[in-house]
Design an enzyme around this catalytic site. Sequence first.
Site, PDB file in Angstrom:
ATOM      1  NE  ARG A  99      -3.866   1.976   2.486  1.00  0.00           N
ATOM      2  CZ  ARG A  99      -4.255   2.594   3.606  1.00  0.00           C
ATOM      3  NH1 ARG A  99      -3.705   2.278   4.769  1.00  0.00           N
ATOM      4  NH2 ARG A  99      -5.183   3.519   3.560  1.00  0.00           N
ATOM      5  CG  HIS A 103      -1.359   5.463   0.226  1.00  0.00           C
ATOM      6  ND1 HIS A 103      -2.126   6.023   1.215  1.00  0.00           N
ATOM      7  CD2 HIS A 103      -2.145   4.501  -0.336  1.00  0.00           C
ATOM      8  CE1 HIS A 103      -3.308   5.428   1.260  1.00  0.00           C
ATOM      9  NE2 HIS A 103      -3.330   4.483   0.332  1.00  0.00           N
ATOM     10  CB  VAL A 107       0.624  11.780  -2.792  1.00  0.00           C
ATOM     11  CG1 VAL A 107       0.675  13.210  -2.250  1.00  0.00           C
ATOM     12  CG2 VAL A 107      -0.712  11.136  -2.439  1.00  0.00           C
ATOM     13  N   GLY A 109       3.963  11.754  -7.217  1.00  0.00           N
ATOM     14  CA  GLY A 109       4.797  10.794  -7.930  1.00  0.00           C
ATOM     15  C   GLY A 109       5.572   9.885  -6.995  1.00  0.00           C
ATOM     16  CB  SER A 113       6.597  13.022  -1.182  1.00  0.00           C
ATOM     17  OG  SER A 113       5.607  12.327  -1.914  1.00  0.00           O
ATOM     18  CG  ASN A 128      -0.759   8.774   3.490  1.00  0.00           C
ATOM     19  OD1 ASN A 128      -1.348   7.922   2.822  1.00  0.00           O
ATOM     20  ND2 ASN A 128      -0.001   9.707   2.954  1.00  0.00           N
ATOM     21  N   PRO A 199      -7.765   8.001  -4.025  1.00  0.00           N
ATOM     22  CG  PRO A 199      -8.033   6.181  -5.444  1.00  0.00           C
ATOM     23  CD  PRO A 199      -7.001   7.022  -4.786  1.00  0.00           C
ATOM     24  CG  HIS A 229      -8.143  -3.447  -1.572  1.00  0.00           C
ATOM     25  ND1 HIS A 229      -9.078  -2.512  -1.926  1.00  0.00           N
ATOM     26  CD2 HIS A 229      -7.043  -2.740  -1.200  1.00  0.00           C
ATOM     27  CE1 HIS A 229      -8.579  -1.296  -1.768  1.00  0.00           C
ATOM     28  NE2 HIS A 229      -7.338  -1.403  -1.341  1.00  0.00           N
ATOM     29  CG  ASP A 278      -9.385 -12.543   0.823  1.00  0.00           C
ATOM     30  OD1 ASP A 278     -10.417 -13.161   1.143  1.00  0.00           O
ATOM     31  OD2 ASP A 278      -8.556 -12.982   0.008  1.00  0.00           O
ATOM     32  CB  THR A 281      -6.952 -16.548   1.057  1.00  0.00           C
ATOM     33  OG1 THR A 281      -7.205 -15.567   0.030  1.00  0.00           O
ATOM     34  CG2 THR A 281      -7.584 -17.854   0.628  1.00  0.00           C
ATOM     35  CG  ASP A 286      -5.289 -15.427  -2.931  1.00  0.00           C
ATOM     36  OD1 ASP A 286      -5.909 -14.348  -2.817  1.00  0.00           O
ATOM     37  OD2 ASP A 286      -5.465 -16.389  -2.164  1.00  0.00           O
TER      38      ASP A 286
HETATM   39  C1  HEM Z   1      -8.605   1.739  -6.186  1.00  0.00           C
HETATM   40  C2  HEM Z   1      -8.622   2.610  -5.223  1.00  0.00           C
HETATM   41  C3  HEM Z   1      -8.264   2.287  -3.803  1.00  0.00           C
HETATM   42  C4  HEM Z   1      -8.955   2.657  -2.704  1.00  0.00           C
HETATM   43  C5  HEM Z   1     -10.227   3.482  -2.675  1.00  0.00           C
HETATM   44  C6  HEM Z   1      -8.263   2.109  -1.561  1.00  0.00           C
HETATM   45  C7  HEM Z   1      -8.641   2.277  -0.254  1.00  0.00           C
HETATM   46  C8  HEM Z   1      -8.098   1.615   0.814  1.00  0.00           C
HETATM   47  C9  HEM Z   1      -8.542   1.736   2.175  1.00  0.00           C
HETATM   48  C10 HEM Z   1      -9.649   2.668   2.643  1.00  0.00           C
HETATM   49  C11 HEM Z   1      -7.817   0.875   2.923  1.00  0.00           C
HETATM   50  C12 HEM Z   1      -7.967   0.591   4.413  1.00  0.00           C
HETATM   51  C13 HEM Z   1      -7.520   1.744   5.259  1.00  0.00           C
HETATM   52  C14 HEM Z   1      -7.905   1.480   6.691  1.00  0.00           C
HETATM   53  O1  HEM Z   1      -9.078   1.637   6.986  1.00  0.00           O
HETATM   54  O2  HEM Z   1      -7.035   1.060   7.473  1.00  0.00           O
HETATM   55  C15 HEM Z   1      -6.910   0.206   2.052  1.00  0.00           C
HETATM   56  C16 HEM Z   1      -6.016  -0.771   2.446  1.00  0.00           C
HETATM   57  C17 HEM Z   1      -5.104  -1.343   1.609  1.00  0.00           C
HETATM   58  N1  HEM Z   1      -4.877  -1.011   0.304  1.00  0.00           N
HETATM   59 FE1  HEM Z   1      -6.055   0.170  -0.857  1.00  0.00          FE
HETATM   60  N2  HEM Z   1      -7.180   1.413  -1.996  1.00  0.00           N
HETATM   61  C18 HEM Z   1      -7.137   1.503  -3.362  1.00  0.00           C
HETATM   62  C19 HEM Z   1      -6.162   0.984  -4.180  1.00  0.00           C
HETATM   63  C20 HEM Z   1      -5.075   0.276  -3.730  1.00  0.00           C
HETATM   64  C21 HEM Z   1      -3.931  -0.068  -4.525  1.00  0.00           C
HETATM   65  C22 HEM Z   1      -3.722   0.383  -5.964  1.00  0.00           C
HETATM   66  C23 HEM Z   1      -3.106  -0.811  -3.737  1.00  0.00           C
HETATM   67  C24 HEM Z   1      -1.768  -1.409  -4.070  1.00  0.00           C
HETATM   68  C25 HEM Z   1      -1.380  -1.702  -5.268  1.00  0.00           C
HETATM   69  C26 HEM Z   1      -3.751  -0.945  -2.451  1.00  0.00           C
HETATM   70  C27 HEM Z   1      -3.283  -1.709  -1.417  1.00  0.00           C
HETATM   71  C28 HEM Z   1      -3.867  -1.789  -0.172  1.00  0.00           C
HETATM   72  C29 HEM Z   1      -3.431  -2.696   0.861  1.00  0.00           C
HETATM   73  C30 HEM Z   1      -2.373  -3.775   0.726  1.00  0.00           C
HETATM   74  C31 HEM Z   1      -4.186  -2.407   1.993  1.00  0.00           C
HETATM   75  C32 HEM Z   1      -4.049  -3.056   3.377  1.00  0.00           C
HETATM   76  C33 HEM Z   1      -2.940  -2.310   4.105  1.00  0.00           C
HETATM   77  C34 HEM Z   1      -2.618  -2.797   5.497  1.00  0.00           C
HETATM   78  O3  HEM Z   1      -3.093  -3.831   5.924  1.00  0.00           O
HETATM   79  O4  HEM Z   1      -1.825  -2.097   6.164  1.00  0.00           O
HETATM   80  N3  HEM Z   1      -4.912  -0.246  -2.479  1.00  0.00           N
HETATM   81  N4  HEM Z   1      -7.077   0.679   0.783  1.00  0.00           N
END
Ligand code: HEM
Length: 358
Positions: A99, A103, A107, A109, A113, A128, A199, A229, A278, A281, A286
Site C-alpha cells: 500500500r 500512496h 501523491v 509521484g 514524499s 495515510n 481515491p 485488497h 479478504d 484467504t 492471490d
Molecule cells: C482503487 C482505489 C483504492 C482505494 C479506494 C483504496 C482504499 C483503501 C482503504 C480505505 C484501505 C484501508 C484503510 C484502513 O481503513 O485502514 C486500504 C487498504 C489497503 N490497500 Fe487500498 N485502496 C485503493 C487501491 C489500492 C492499490 C492500488 C493498492 C496497491 C497496489 C492498495 C493496497 C492496499 C493494501 C495492501 C491495503 C491493506 C494495508 C494494510 O493492511 O496495512 N490499495 N485501501
Amino acid sequence: MAKLVVLAVLASLISAVSCQSWTWSIYRSWGYTSPRWGTPWSYNPAPTTWTTPPPPPPSTSNDLLKVGYYAAHNCSNAENIVRAAVETASAGILAGLIRLAFHDCFVRGCDASVLLEGSDTERQGFPNLSLRGFNIIDDAKVALERECPGVVSCADIVAFAARDASYILSSKKINYAVPAGRFDGNVSRANDTLGQNLPPPFADLATLTKMFADKGLDQTDVVVLSGAHTVGISHCPSFSDRVHPPTSPSPNMDPTLAAKLNQTCDTPNNATTTVSQDSETPNALDNQYYKNVLSGKVLFTSDAALNSSETLELVKKYAGSDDWNTAFGAAMVKMGYIGVKSSKEGEIRKKCGVVNKS
Ligand code: HEM
C-alpha cells in the site's frame, strides 16, 4: 464573504488533520459527499483543498528508470539488502508495504514524499494515518547507507519493498523486475493526500477511472491494482457506510458478511477495530479478491464498483485464472513510473524521513 468561506474551509481542514482519528465524518469534511443508497457516490473535492496540481502522468520514455540500475551504479547488492529487510516483516506489515508504494506514487509521484516526517507532511494526511511498514524502509536504508552511502533512493526502496512483499505474500508466484533510478522529492504536504490524489473507499467506478487516468493509468489498472485488497486490513470507518447505512444494508454486499461486519464494527465511527480485507484467504496475495468481488464479499464501495458491466469481464477472468499474478506485477511497474524525479528534481536522501537540507 469569499474570505470567510475560505477561512471556514481551512479551519475544517486543519481540525480534520490535527485530530487524526478514524472517523467517517473526516472523509466528508474533505469535500466528499455521501449518497442515498441506490444512487452513486459523488465526488466534489473543494477547490480550496487542492494546493498543488497532480503529478505529471508517467513519462512516455522509460529513459529515467532501468532494471538493474544499482548494479550499474556501484551498489550491486542493493536489491538483496532491501529483500533482507522485507523478509523480517510480518504478513500485515508486508501488506502495508504494498500500500505504501501506491500512496507514494499517487501523491507527487513515486518520490518517497510519503516517508517524510513532520507536522504537516503526507504521513499526517488522513488516508495515510493507517499506513505501516515505515520501519522496514528505514532498516533497509540504514543497511544500504552502510554498504553504499548516498546511492540508493528511498523512492526505489519503496518500489523494491513492494515487489518483495508481493513475492512473499504470493508464495513466490508474483515476481517482477523493478526499473529503478528514482530520486527523492523534497516536498510533502498533508493536504495533497486527499482531493484529487488518493481515491476514497466510497469512490464509484467513474471516479476511480478518472483518478487513475489523472496519473496515466487506465481502467484495467484500476481492476488489476485493486486486487491488492486481497491482503491486509481495514479500519471500520472505511466501510461502515456499507454495514451501518442509514436505511438498509448495502444491496451489493453479501448479507452474512454485512451482518458480521455490522457486529464487529459496533458503531459507524468505531475507529480502533480492524478487519481483514479478504475474509477467505487474508494473508495470501492471490486472485481471491476477484472471487470476493463477484460474491459481494469485499469491504469498500470502490471494490464492489468493479462488479459493473464495464469491468465484469476482467474481474471474471482474474477470478478464474492465475493471469492476475503477471498482470499485477506489470501494473505495479507501470504505477512506478508516475511522476518519477530525475537527479535535477530530487536527491538521494540520507535518511528516508528527512530531506538532506534540513
Ligand atoms: C482503487 C482505489 C483504492 C482505494 C479506494 C483504496 C482504499 C483503501 C482503504 C480505505 C484501505 C484501508 C484503510 C484502513 O481503513 O485502514 C486500504 C487498504 C489497503 N490497500 Fe487500498 N485502496 C485503493 C487501491 C489500492 C492499490 C492500488 C493498492 C496497491 C497496489 C492498495 C493496497 C492496499 C493494501 C495492501 C491495503 C491493506 C494495508 C494494510 O493492511 O496495512 N490499495 N485501501
